[in-house]
Design an enzyme around this catalytic site. Structure first.
Site, PDB file in Angstrom:
ATOM      1  N   GLY A  28      61.844  19.140  -7.013  1.00 54.75           N
ATOM      2  CA  GLY A  28      61.640  20.163  -7.312  1.00 54.75           C
ATOM      3  C   GLY A  28      60.116  20.612  -8.511  1.00 54.75           C
ATOM      4  O   GLY A  28      59.562  21.231  -8.133  1.00 54.75           O
ATOM      5  N   HIS A  29      60.019  19.285  -9.174  1.00 54.76           N
ATOM      6  CA  HIS A  29      58.489  19.483 -10.716  1.00 54.76           C
ATOM      7  C   HIS A  29      57.766  19.148  -8.963  1.00 54.76           C
ATOM      8  O   HIS A  29      56.570  20.110  -9.151  1.00 54.76           O
ATOM      9  CB  HIS A  29      59.152  17.936 -10.973  1.00 54.76           C
ATOM     10  N   GLN A  53      63.696  21.709 -28.501  1.00 53.09           N
ATOM     11  CA  GLN A  53      64.606  22.467 -27.558  1.00 53.09           C
ATOM     12  C   GLN A  53      65.545  22.026 -27.359  1.00 53.09           C
ATOM     13  O   GLN A  53      67.207  22.282 -26.656  1.00 53.09           O
ATOM     14  CB  GLN A  53      64.366  22.803 -26.489  1.00 53.09           C
ATOM     15  N   GLN A 146      64.538  30.902 -19.020  1.00 46.58           N
ATOM     16  CA  GLN A 146      62.958  30.195 -20.014  1.00 46.58           C
ATOM     17  C   GLN A 146      61.607  30.979 -19.386  1.00 46.58           C
ATOM     18  O   GLN A 146      60.589  31.070 -19.851  1.00 46.58           O
ATOM     19  CB  GLN A 146      63.464  28.706 -19.482  1.00 46.58           C
ATOM     20  N   SER A 178      68.006  18.759 -10.828  1.00 40.96           N
ATOM     21  CA  SER A 178      67.732  18.799 -12.076  1.00 40.96           C
ATOM     22  C   SER A 178      68.097  17.228 -12.322  1.00 40.96           C
ATOM     23  O   SER A 178      68.622  16.330 -12.262  1.00 40.96           O
ATOM     24  CB  SER A 178      68.931  19.649 -12.305  1.00 40.96           C
ATOM     25  N   SER A 179      67.389  17.285 -13.649  1.00 39.30           N
ATOM     26  CA  SER A 179      67.369  15.292 -13.926  1.00 39.30           C
ATOM     27  C   SER A 179      69.042  15.006 -14.666  1.00 39.30           C
ATOM     28  O   SER A 179      69.501  14.125 -14.714  1.00 39.30           O
ATOM     29  CB  SER A 179      65.951  15.412 -15.452  1.00 39.30           C
TER      30      SER A 179
HETATM   31  P1  AMP Z   1      62.213  20.319 -16.691  1.00 43.74           P
HETATM   32  O1  AMP Z   1      61.095  19.108 -16.641  1.00 43.74           O
HETATM   33  O2  AMP Z   1      63.556  20.894 -16.864  1.00 43.74           O
HETATM   34  O3  AMP Z   1      61.925  20.887 -18.291  1.00 43.74           O
HETATM   35  O4  AMP Z   1      61.931  20.668 -15.980  1.00 43.74           O
HETATM   36  C1  AMP Z   1      59.964  21.210 -15.601  1.00 43.74           C
HETATM   37  C2  AMP Z   1      59.770  22.600 -14.605  1.00 43.74           C
HETATM   38  O5  AMP Z   1      60.397  21.663 -13.632  1.00 43.74           O
HETATM   39  C3  AMP Z   1      60.958  24.225 -15.438  1.00 43.74           C
HETATM   40  O6  AMP Z   1      59.976  24.699 -15.709  1.00 43.74           O
HETATM   41  C4  AMP Z   1      61.742  23.891 -14.474  1.00 43.74           C
HETATM   42  O7  AMP Z   1      62.436  25.365 -14.563  1.00 43.74           O
HETATM   43  C5  AMP Z   1      61.290  23.162 -12.918  1.00 43.74           C
HETATM   44  N1  AMP Z   1      61.911  22.976 -12.468  1.00 43.74           N
HETATM   45  C6  AMP Z   1      63.486  21.745 -13.073  1.00 43.74           C
HETATM   46  N2  AMP Z   1      64.036  21.627 -11.706  1.00 43.74           N
HETATM   47  C7  AMP Z   1      63.818  22.676 -10.703  1.00 43.74           C
HETATM   48  C8  AMP Z   1      64.467  22.966  -9.002  1.00 43.74           C
HETATM   49  N3  AMP Z   1      65.310  21.997  -8.797  1.00 43.74           N
HETATM   50  N4  AMP Z   1      63.276  23.616  -8.551  1.00 43.74           N
HETATM   51  C9  AMP Z   1      62.650  24.015  -9.344  1.00 43.74           C
HETATM   52  N5  AMP Z   1      61.414  23.516 -10.528  1.00 43.74           N
HETATM   53  C10 AMP Z   1      62.379  23.411 -11.155  1.00 43.74           C
END
Ligand code: AMP
Length: 271
Positions: A28-29, A53, A146, A178-179
């Site tokens: 996703g990232h 956060q 967000q 998701s992580s």
């Molecule tokens: P995080 O590292 O979880 O803070 O996410 C960093 C960015 O990646 C944020 O803009 C999230 O919305 C995006 N993100 C996280 N998971 C996904 C996903 N499954 N698909 C697309 N973008 C994602």
């Protein structure tokens, strides 16, 4: 260290894209980084687990930190030019005393359950956007509220940056990547896969004309029946403002948050 590199890109006439993350990168990232490259030119990625956060009792200490593999994945993607991975004291030096208060799209939903969250997101978002001053910054629709909060904040502060949303990448059973999915054991992982299916079923009912409030309640009940321990919310909202709606006259979004054991998952879809 960051600013002279960005300045060089600017001098060279490059368009600059920025993707902020907390690391532990998944597909996703990497998709956001790929889109950033497509729409940007030079791409900066930040990796910073933002203490502001996380609330007391949340997973700040256990949040996966995997800088070396993240670096490898970004190198392999060929779509990132720079990783900015500051230490905590670089972002929040001793004596740091500034907070941000956000209303509008920040009201309700996540804020009802994580009241500290968007204040922390807004301050780190503002700091990172000001540090990089990109033309475009990519945020995932996975964290839909967000994305809207950051877009509002950037507009309110007059930051000359396009805040763009990227699509949610999902596992084979539809679970949004998701992580935090790594916290799930095998049994919980099966339950987690129901979240997107319940939202899809709710959307089908909405499109058929069923009442919004009724669909929300039925979806919450379905999540509990599927094995979620707590359902924080299932809500159908205006897709631009996240205010409550009575019908589907304007674009709508269904958003949900629910817990399995200690793991809290969120998801959302266009209605
Ligand atoms: P995080 O590292 O979880 O803070 O996410 C960093 C960015 O990646 C944020 O803009 C999230 O919305 C995006 N993100 C996280 N998971 C996904 C996903 N499954 N698909 C697309 N973008 C994602």
């Amino acid at each position: 260290e960051l600013r002279p590199i960005i300045a060089q890109w600017r001098t060279a006439g490059e368009r600059i894209a920025f993707v902020p993350t907390m690391g532990n990168l998944h597909a996703g990232h990497l998709e956001l980084v790929r889109i950033a490259r497509e729409r940007g030119g030079c791409v900066a990625v930040s990796i910073f687990v933002n203490p502001l956060q996380f609330g007391p009792g949340e997973d700040f200490d256990t949040y996966p930190r995997t800088l070396d593999t993240d670096r490898e994945k970004l190198a392999e993607s060929g779509a990132a030019d720079l990783i900015f991975a500051p230490g905590s004291s670089e972002i929040y030096p001793p004596g740091f005393a500034t907070a941000m208060h956000v209303d509008g799209p920040a009201l309700g939903l996540e804020s009802d359950f994580r009241p500290h969250f968007f204040g922390g997101v807004a301050i780190i978002g503002a700091k990172l956007l000001i540090a990089t001053l990109p033309d475009i910054a990519m945020f995932g629709e996975k964290d839909y509220q967000q994305l809207l909060v950051i877009r509002r904040m950037a507009a309110d502060l007059g930051l000359p940056i396009e805040i763009a949303g990227g699509p949610i990448l999902r596992e084979d059973d539809g679970l949004a990547m998701s992580s935090r999915n790594a916290y799930l054991d095998a049994e919980e992982r099966k339950v987690a896969g129901q979240l997107n299916l319940v939202l899809k079923a709710a959307i089908a009912r909405l499109r058929k004309g069923d009442a919004i409030r009724e669909v929300e309640v039925t979806a919450e009940t379905a999540l509990k029946a599927a094995g979620f321990d707590t359902v924080d919310y299932v809500a159908v909202r205006d897709a631009e403002t996240l205010t409550t709606i009575e019908d589907l006259a304007r674009p709508a979004r269904i958003l949900a948050a629910a817990k399995i054991g200690k793991t809290r998952l969120i998801d959302n879809m266009a209605v």
